[in-house]
Design a protein around this motif. Structure first.
Motif: not given
Length: 346
Positions: A177-199
């Motif tokens: 639920x948090x991934x769908x809400x804040x990751x895909x719809x609001x696009x506030x937080x990343x949905x997976x992983x520990x670092x951005x690519x590239x870090x």
């Protein structure tokens, strides 16, 4: 007092070899260990066949050389002897922290040493699982103790209902639920992983990026854990607050803060501390579902990977380490009971 405590600790320590024995018996009796080693030996043999085929052109001589090397390879993996000979050696090796190597899983630096793989995962698990547990425990116990002093009020009923809902919610559902809400719809937080690519390259940016990636899994674990802490603390304190000696202290006119601190929380401390210590020790094992959903490289996801790839050495090593953590927590609790509750005597 010291002597009985020593014997109790010794009985707990004996759990570790017992767990190792049961684990190796399960792998041996079911034939899983043999299948894993045969698979490894066959992979090695395939490489040998390719090498021998370029050196020997006579088919009969090639077959004889392959069979000879096959016997050598199978013997090197202990497949020429019954499984219990090999399992006994494994128990001794793991018990002395010679954890061996993996077949498939590697560390971030490419190492296949089991000890290195585990050591690099533990800090990630502490960050993702242990810290949310500490936060949930502190907040949950504080709220539980507070509402237990006002039983039956609107705040007590509302908080109790919310804590039960929190406790029954599955972590995978909250995570999705948090991934769908804040990751895909609001696009506030990343949905997976520990670092951005590239870090990020600099240290401060990496730390901030790690915190940013940990917010959703952190929130998931807090939501599903805090309800249990609130409810358990409330029930423990509420039951103790109804005892006769607590009512007698109130009848003497003692202030409620003193009654709560001296007559309630002191008695409630052992079960609450038990939950905290065992919770902290259990948190080092990771959160398999949460780590898998959020792509977090911790102890939980490592155990899942070890199961899926049938990494025998890694499975036994992780189980052994979890057992040692639990034993250490139990010994710490035995000592803490003596300080927290004068009635405890061994």
């Amino acid at each position: 007092m010291i002597k009985p405590l020593f014997y109790r600790s010794l009985s707990l320590v004996l759990v570790a070899p017992a767990i190792l024995l049961l684990m190796t018996l399960a792998l041996g009796l079911t034939g899983i260990s043999d299948r894993i080693l045969v698979s490894i030996a066959e992979q090695t043999l395939q490489e040998v066949k390719k090498s021998l085929a370029t050196q020997i052109h006579d088919p009969s001589a090639l077959e004889a050389a392959i069979q000879l090397r096959k016997q050598e390879i199978y013997s090197s993996y202990g497949l020429d002897k019954p499984w219990f000979y090999r399992m006994f050696q494994m128990i001794v090796r793991i018990a002395t922290f010679d954890l061996g190597r993996t077949r498939v899983i590697k560390s971030f630096t490419g190492s296949q040493e089991v000890s290195e793989i585990i050591l690099e995962r533990i800090p990630n698990t502490i960050l993702l699982v242990t810290i949310p547990l500490i936060f949930s425990a502190i907040a949950g116990i504080s709220i539980g103790v507070k509402i237990a002093s006002r039983p039956g009020t609107l705040l007590d009923r509302l908080t109790s209902y919310l804590s039960i809902i929190s406790y029954t919610l599955p972590s995978w559902w909250i995570g999705i639920v948090l991934i769908i809400l804040f990751g895909f719809y609001l696009k506030i937080f990343p949905v997976s992983g520990m670092y951005s690519i590239p870090p990020p390259s600099d240290t401060l940016s990496r730390i901030l990026d790690l915190i940013w990636h940990s917010i959703l899994p952190f929130t998931t674990l807090v939501i599903v854990q805090i309800g249990g802490w609130i409810y358990s603390a409330r029930m423990i304190v509420l039951n103790i607050a109804q005892e006769d000696y607590v009512n007698a202290a109130r009848a003497k006119g003692l202030p409620e803060d003193i009654v709560r601190r001296r007559y309630i929380l002191r008695v409630a401390a052992p079960p609450i501390v038990t939950n905290i210590v065992l919770g902290l020790s259990g948190s080092l094992g990771g959160a398999i579902i949460t780590e898998t959903i959020f792509g977090w490289y911790g102890m939980g996801s490592l155990y899942y990977q070890a199961i899926m790839t049938l990494e025998e050495n890694l499975l036994i090593a992780l189980t052994y380490i979890y057992t040692l953590i639990y034993i250490s927590a139990r010994i710490i609790l035995e000592v803490m009971y003596l300080a927290l509750d004068p009635r405890v005597r061994y």
